[in-house]
Design an enzyme around this catalytic site. Sequence first.
Site, PDB file in Angstrom:
ATOM      1  N   SER A   1       0.808  -1.025  -0.029  1.00  0.00           N
ATOM      2  CA  SER A   1       0.041  -0.152  -0.088  1.00  0.00           C
ATOM      3  C   SER A   1       0.956   1.208   0.020  1.00  0.00           C
ATOM      4  O   SER A   1       2.090   1.146   0.388  1.00  0.00           O
ATOM      5  CB  SER A   1      -0.967   0.041   1.213  1.00  0.00           C
ATOM      6  OG  SER A   1      -1.571   1.218   1.360  1.00  0.00           O
TER       7      SER A   1
ATOM      8  N   SER B   1      29.379  45.288  -5.112  1.00  0.00           N
ATOM      9  CA  SER B   1      28.411  45.993  -5.556  1.00  0.00           C
ATOM     10  C   SER B   1      28.415  46.565  -6.745  1.00  0.00           C
ATOM     11  O   SER B   1      29.472  46.616  -7.537  1.00  0.00           O
ATOM     12  CB  SER B   1      28.689  47.443  -4.646  1.00  0.00           C
ATOM     13  OG  SER B   1      28.218  48.531  -4.905  1.00  0.00           O
TER      14      SER B   1
ATOM     15  N   LYS C   1      34.160  46.966  -3.327  1.00  0.00           N
ATOM     16  CA  LYS C   1      33.554  46.665  -2.268  1.00  0.00           C
ATOM     17  C   LYS C   1      33.241  45.136  -2.762  1.00  0.00           C
ATOM     18  O   LYS C   1      33.059  44.432  -3.291  1.00  0.00           O
ATOM     19  CB  LYS C   1      32.167  47.244  -2.003  1.00  0.00           C
ATOM     20  CG  LYS C   1      31.471  46.951  -0.816  1.00  0.00           C
ATOM     21  CD  LYS C   1      30.077  47.553  -0.608  1.00  0.00           C
ATOM     22  CE  LYS C   1      29.189  47.568   0.694  1.00  0.00           C
ATOM     23  NZ  LYS C   1      28.489  46.095   0.791  1.00  0.00           N
TER      24      LYS C   1
END
Length: 477
Positions: A138, A316, A322
């Site tokens: 099942s 950035s 950055k």
Amino acid sequence: MSTRREHDFLGTREIPAEAYYGIHTLRAAENFRVSRHQVHPEIIKALAVVKEAAARANLDLGYLPRDKGEAIIAACREVARGELADQFFLDAFQGGAGTSTNMNVNEVIANRALEIMGLPKGDYATIHPNDHVNLHQSTNDVYPTAMRIAAIRLLMPLAEEMARLQEALQEKEAAFAGILKIGRTEFQDAVPVTLGQEFGAYAQAVARDRWRLYKVEERLRQVNLGGTATGTGLNAPLKYIYLVNDYLRRLTGLGLARAENMIDGTQNMDVFVEVSGLIKAAAVTMHKIAGDLRFLSAGPKGGPAEINLPPRQAGSSIMPGKVNPVIPEMVNQVAMQVMANDMLIAMAAGQGHLELNPFAPLIAHALLESLEMLAAAARIFREECIDGITANAGRCREMLEQSPVLVTALLPYLGYDRASEVVREAEAHGRPVKEILLAKGFFTPEELDGILTPAAMTKPGIIKPVNRRQQEPEARR
């Protein structure tokens, strides 16, 4: 496009002639078009192993003819290897406690077995998805069993990745053992620690997670295979129940065992809540470490900048030069998703009613996603971040010398009130604590050098400097 006709008790549908899936899969695909998430491939592979175990047991006991049984076994093995993956495209969010996924696997295996026998797809009079592939099963026993197998298979790689992460942190512990720095409590300066001690604490926390994940695998080993619809074993011969679990253990190589109470194993999902809770604990640990690394590396001029994270990409689109802590940020996000998944699993497990939990697909999706994501995050965290961290020893020394926390090590000699006066004077005039201590004659330069060392300031006990004068200085009388 050529088609074949298949029918169920709802009616008849046209299925692409070359498709291995059938009418039940088609209906499920139409009903559950709600997300871009498909059923996890490890669930499909685990179900295929369960189907092979069942076919072998049924073949041994004479419930399947030799030719049909061997064809089903061959098809199961292909699916378990990840073949025919394009035939498993159902949405992860589905009603029916996993029935749609189970039928998808039954249909694909049946049609591939027919093909292996040289027969056309859809010849269900020969090999039927339910009568043969799903014989003595099942959804309610094979799907929870597959969930446990899939979870164990993904849990072990996560535990291994946590072990490697622990080792990487321990390497940094050793490398940074001699770097004295400011400790911080509630983001305020606190007594000194070494940078190595900070990384050693991270390693210890990860070690606990590693051990917990390793041990919790045992909780997943009891399966309800053979319990059929509600765990009573209706329509499953007793010999089959014992034999199918023996085969499953052999095929998976896992220490699986039949649950003592298969009704419990069918209706209750608390074991997945337990496992998820420990995955969440590991995610929380990684979340904390990643947050600390972001803080310690903040700057390079406007923050602590006590460590340097390996640069991975420009940070950035407007600020040249950055570089962001993208790897720890990714770890933070994965950790938050794992925590959210843990809440989903708890809610879904608690919504099971009586003899079955209809939300097993959600539990499976969330649990396996957490396991897979966290293992990948741990690997990337180690390879792309932890391994490449370097210490900014000069910055650590500079901030420590400027901080009034140094006076804490001198409390046994100065007392709390006099130490507080030194701190106030240092802050009022912007002078280092050491300078004021020497000016007041509380210590000689040699005595301070003996006290304010990494070894002396970062271990239990009262620091006893070499050649400390027995009498108090004039300033203390």
